[in-house]
Design an enzyme around this catalytic site. Structure first.
Site, PDB file in Angstrom:
ATOM      1  N   LYS A 208       1.103  83.169  53.271  1.00 46.80           N
ATOM      2  CA  LYS A 208       0.568  81.806  53.295  1.00 46.80           C
ATOM      3  C   LYS A 208       1.540  80.944  54.067  1.00 46.80           C
ATOM      4  O   LYS A 208       2.735  81.248  54.126  1.00 46.80           O
ATOM      5  CB  LYS A 208       0.447  81.257  51.866  1.00 46.80           C
ATOM      6  CG  LYS A 208      -0.482  80.075  51.765  1.00 46.80           C
ATOM      7  CD  LYS A 208      -1.918  80.537  51.700  1.00 46.80           C
ATOM      8  CE  LYS A 208      -2.896  79.424  51.874  1.00 46.80           C
ATOM      9  NZ  LYS A 208      -4.277  79.910  51.617  1.00 46.80           N
TER      10      LYS A 208
ATOM     11  N   ASP B  91      -6.914  76.773  56.124  1.00 48.67           N
ATOM     12  CA  ASP B  91      -6.951  76.499  54.681  1.00 48.67           C
ATOM     13  C   ASP B  91      -7.146  74.981  54.586  1.00 48.67           C
ATOM     14  O   ASP B  91      -7.631  74.371  55.560  1.00 48.67           O
ATOM     15  CB  ASP B  91      -5.644  76.963  53.998  1.00 48.67           C
ATOM     16  CG  ASP B  91      -5.744  76.965  52.473  1.00 48.67           C
ATOM     17  OD1 ASP B  91      -6.292  77.926  51.911  1.00 48.67           O
ATOM     18  OD2 ASP B  91      -5.305  75.990  51.834  1.00 48.67           O
TER      19      ASP B  91
HETATM   20  P1  NDP Z   1     -10.691  71.525  53.226  1.00 55.79           P
HETATM   21  O1  NDP Z   1      -9.481  70.806  53.670  1.00 55.79           O
HETATM   22  O2  NDP Z   1     -11.758  71.832  54.198  1.00 55.79           O
HETATM   23  O3  NDP Z   1     -11.377  70.736  52.015  1.00 55.79           O
HETATM   24  C1  NDP Z   1     -10.700  70.424  50.860  1.00 55.79           C
HETATM   25  C2  NDP Z   1     -11.589  69.484  50.066  1.00 55.79           C
HETATM   26  O4  NDP Z   1     -11.062  69.310  48.755  1.00 55.79           O
HETATM   27  C3  NDP Z   1     -11.680  68.111  50.675  1.00 55.79           C
HETATM   28  O5  NDP Z   1     -12.970  67.596  50.442  1.00 55.79           O
HETATM   29  C4  NDP Z   1     -10.625  67.334  49.888  1.00 55.79           C
HETATM   30  O6  NDP Z   1     -10.818  65.945  49.846  1.00 55.79           O
HETATM   31  C5  NDP Z   1     -10.869  67.922  48.524  1.00 55.79           C
HETATM   32  N1  NDP Z   1      -9.752  67.712  47.618  1.00 55.79           N
HETATM   33  C6  NDP Z   1      -8.441  67.937  47.821  1.00 55.79           C
HETATM   34  N2  NDP Z   1      -7.736  67.653  46.722  1.00 55.79           N
HETATM   35  C7  NDP Z   1      -8.637  67.236  45.802  1.00 55.79           C
HETATM   36  C8  NDP Z   1      -8.559  66.820  44.461  1.00 55.79           C
HETATM   37  N3  NDP Z   1      -7.387  66.759  43.829  1.00 55.79           N
HETATM   38  N4  NDP Z   1      -9.710  66.485  43.826  1.00 55.79           N
HETATM   39  C9  NDP Z   1     -10.897  66.547  44.452  1.00 55.79           C
HETATM   40  N5  NDP Z   1     -11.035  66.936  45.725  1.00 55.79           N
HETATM   41  C10 NDP Z   1      -9.920  67.264  46.378  1.00 55.79           C
HETATM   42  O7  NDP Z   1     -10.171  72.850  52.523  1.00 55.79           O
HETATM   43  P2  NDP Z   1     -10.949  74.214  52.226  1.00 55.79           P
HETATM   44  O8  NDP Z   1     -12.341  73.912  51.845  1.00 55.79           O
HETATM   45  O9  NDP Z   1     -10.670  75.136  53.323  1.00 55.79           O
HETATM   46  O10 NDP Z   1     -10.133  74.751  50.965  1.00 55.79           O
HETATM   47  C11 NDP Z   1     -10.457  74.363  49.635  1.00 55.79           C
HETATM   48  C12 NDP Z   1      -9.818  75.341  48.668  1.00 55.79           C
HETATM   49  O11 NDP Z   1     -10.334  76.659  48.926  1.00 55.79           O
HETATM   50  C13 NDP Z   1      -8.305  75.480  48.759  1.00 55.79           C
HETATM   51  O12 NDP Z   1      -7.808  75.792  47.486  1.00 55.79           O
HETATM   52  C14 NDP Z   1      -8.111  76.690  49.656  1.00 55.79           C
HETATM   53  O13 NDP Z   1      -6.880  77.314  49.443  1.00 55.79           O
HETATM   54  C15 NDP Z   1      -9.253  77.560  49.177  1.00 55.79           C
HETATM   55  N6  NDP Z   1      -9.709  78.595  50.102  1.00 55.79           N
HETATM   56  C16 NDP Z   1     -10.052  78.301  51.378  1.00 55.79           C
HETATM   57  C17 NDP Z   1     -10.522  79.284  52.210  1.00 55.79           C
HETATM   58  C18 NDP Z   1     -11.000  79.015  53.591  1.00 55.79           C
HETATM   59  O14 NDP Z   1     -11.477  79.943  54.233  1.00 55.79           O
HETATM   60  N7  NDP Z   1     -10.925  77.799  54.086  1.00 55.79           N
HETATM   61  C19 NDP Z   1     -10.584  80.676  51.768  1.00 55.79           C
HETATM   62  C20 NDP Z   1     -10.270  80.873  50.376  1.00 55.79           C
HETATM   63  C21 NDP Z   1      -9.825  79.853  49.597  1.00 55.79           C
HETATM   64  P3  NDP Z   1      -9.908  64.941  50.731  1.00 55.79           P
HETATM   65  O15 NDP Z   1     -10.545  64.980  52.071  1.00 55.79           O
HETATM   66  O16 NDP Z   1     -10.046  63.644  50.034  1.00 55.79           O
HETATM   67  O17 NDP Z   1      -8.512  65.493  50.711  1.00 55.79           O
HETATM   68  O1  2IT Z   2      -6.987  81.361  50.783  1.00 55.01           O
HETATM   69  C1  2IT Z   2      -7.530  82.044  51.665  1.00 55.01           C
HETATM   70  O2  2IT Z   2      -7.959  83.169  51.447  1.00 55.01           O
HETATM   71  C2  2IT Z   2      -7.665  81.449  53.002  1.00 55.01           C
HETATM   72  N1  2IT Z   2      -7.282  80.317  53.206  1.00 55.01           N
HETATM   73  C3  2IT Z   2      -8.231  82.274  54.125  1.00 55.01           C
HETATM   74  C4  2IT Z   2      -7.166  83.131  54.734  1.00 55.01           C
HETATM   75  C5  2IT Z   2      -7.575  83.871  55.972  1.00 55.01           C
HETATM   76  O3  2IT Z   2      -6.674  84.534  56.522  1.00 55.01           O
HETATM   77  O4  2IT Z   2      -8.726  83.828  56.394  1.00 55.01           O
END
Ligand code: NDP
Ligand code: 2IT
Length: 446
Positions: free
Chosen positions: A127, A167
């Site tokens: 990460k 992420d």
């Molecule tokens: P983004 O940055 O695209 O979106 C994050 C979202 O969560 C935004 O809407 C943000 O709002 C909101 N947010 C952040 N903190 C809070 C909070 N405390 N309460 C409510 N909403 C909040 O990120 P991702 O969608 O990519 O990632 C979201 C989660 O999923 C993370 O934990 C990430 O590690 C996990 N993840 C992501 C993957 C991926 O492929 N992208 C894969 C697997 C897991 P704001 O704009 O206000 O900050």
């Molecule tokens: O938490 C996760 O699995 C991710 N942010 C995606 C990682 C990746 O290499 O696609």
């Protein structure tokens, strides 16, 4: 005895990593599941697998200087924690968020090692990221930051070494700038990042993969009680990459997603959230979720994001960030009749929330199982890049669905082996651990 051994190791992890609450939380969650594994298979303790697993292969921290639009030099901190490459090159996302610190990076790198193991694909765990906040920054500032970040990071990554992705705060735009800088520095067109744009060797369906994968996984969970998503009321926190495509797929399968959030607050739309409107606000305009009510006047906006868990729903899917769902929120969900909680974000639930959820008999899935679709399609992007080929959306989506079903099966089978058939958290930890541990054992004292 091994039980005592795990306790001792955990105590030493605490001493060696004081104040790293997120990392300690991640280790404790996994170790709790592994006590019975250590007892049944003493060879892992003898080979010091547990001690080795809690120490990252390496942690890279670096200065990221960049110039803002006013000509001021700003400084952020960059990280890459290369946790474990026993089963493949390091793989995991980059997060740009002001709350990023070493503890969060280590926790997520540790989790990623197990998630990637569950995917069944040859990828190790890592990460990275920075405490840079992309919110409110201009295009030029984001680009200069990404270029500076990669100017240091490129020394440590490569298509067979370490392949980062997005992420929180890192999407297609940031991956594009990072990739451009890597290419300029090395002169190589490598598959060194995933989540790349489609015109320059990205994979179709990577954008949708984490959210779609989460819903494919939820479908398997519901199947176990002879139910489907059709007609279920769902609450999904966040409104970023994961949340949006979870909402799109859940809606397509007949669920009614009534609420979504961002860090400022949440919206409630009794008719079912219009995901095109969310995409317009979040993906195109980079706006706030409060703006949704301008487009859908019957919907309501509430300040404060945690309130979303007070809504009545059948399915709750936290898709925002770590520890976003605490015991108080879990208690409200249980009281309101929620039947399933599946994590889209990493480590969404606090440990006391998980205990409550399990005690109440809800179906529960940890992020390392239910959000593995994103990294899995990232691994498929690596495959396509190696082959110099690209699969259609339908081909990638079909593989994603199979992978999610496979993860569900592996977690369930491991849970059954230890007589805890319905405990997906336990099964996911055990199945993931055994593969990494066996690979480490086979490779000797490394
Ligand atoms: P983004 O940055 O695209 O979106 C994050 C979202 O969560 C935004 O809407 C943000 O709002 C909101 N947010 C952040 N903190 C809070 C909070 N405390 N309460 C409510 N909403 C909040 O990120 P991702 O969608 O990519 O990632 C979201 C989660 O999923 C993370 O934990 C990430 O590690 C996990 N993840 C992501 C993957 C991926 O492929 N992208 C894969 C697997 C897991 P704001 O704009 O206000 O900050
Ligand atoms: O938490 C996760 O699995 C991710 N942010 C995606 C990682 C990746 O290499 O696609």
């Amino acid at each position: 005895m091994e039980n005592e051994r795990l306790k001792e190791i955990y105590e030493s992890v605490k001493k060696r990593n004081p104040l790293e609450s997120e990392f300690l939380q991640a280790v404790s969650e996994v170790f709790t599941s592994l006590i019975v594994v250590a007892e049944k298979y003493p060879m892992y303790a003898r080979a010091a697998i547990f001690e080795r697993l809690v120490e990252p292969d390496r942690m890279i921290m670096f200065r990221v200087p960049w110039m803002d639009d006013m000509g001021n030099i700003r400084v952020n901190r960059g990280y890459r924690v290369q946790f474990n490459n026993a089963i493949g090159p390091y793989k995991g996302g980059l997060r740009f968020h002001p709350m990023v610190n070493l503890s969060v990076m280590k926790a997520l790198g540790f989790e990623q090692t197990f998630k990637n193991s569950l995917s069944g694909l040859p990828i190790g765990g890592a990460k990275g990221g920075s405490d840079f906040d992309p919110k409110g920054k201009s295009e030029g500032e984001v680009m200069r930051f990404c270029q500076s970040f990669m100017t240091e990071l490129f020394k440590y990554v490569g298509p067979d070494e370490d392949v980062p992705a997005g992420d929180q705060g890192v999407g297609a735009r940031e991956i594009g700038y990072l990739f451009g800088q890597y290419k300029r520095l090395t002169g190589q067109f490598h598959g060194v990042l995933t989540g790349k744009g489609i015109p320059y060797s990205g994979s179709l369906a990577r954008t949708e993969a984490t959210g779609y994968g989460l819903i494919y996984f939820v479908r398997e969970m519901l199947k176990s009680i002879d139910e489907t998503l059709y007609g279920k009321t769902a609450v999904i926190s966040g409104s970023g990459n994961v949340a949006i495509y979870a909402a799109v797929k859940a809606t397509a399968l007949g669920a009614c997603v009534v609420a979504m959030s961002d860090s400022g607050g949440y919206i409630y739309d009794e008719q079912g959230i219009d995901t095109d409107t969310i995409r317009l606000i979040k993906e195109k305009q980079r706006g706030r979720i409060s703006e949704y009510i301008k487009y859908r006047p019957k919907a309501k906006y509430f300040e404060g994001s945690a309130g979303i868990w007070g809504l009545k729903c059948d399915l709750a899917m936290p898709c925002a960030t770590q520890n976003e769902l605490n015991a108080e929120s879990a208690a409200k969900l249980i009281e309101n009749g929620c039947r399933l909680i599946a994590e889209g974000s990493n480590m969404s639930c606090t440990q006391d929330a998980i205990a409550l959820i399990k005690k109440a008999g809800l179906l529960y899935s940890p992020g390392k199982a239910s959000n593995a679709g994103g990294v899995s399609v990232s691994a498929l992007e690596m495959t396509q890049n190696s082959m110099r080929y690209s699969w259609s959306f339908e081909e990638v989506d079909a593989k994603l669905e199979e992978i999610m079903k496979g993860i569900y099966k592996k977690a369930t089978a491991a849970a059954k082996e230890f007589g805890r058939a319905t405990d997906l958290e336990f099964g996911a930890n055990v199945a993931a651990f055994i593969k990494v541990a066996d690979a480490m054992m086979a490779q000797g004292c490394v």
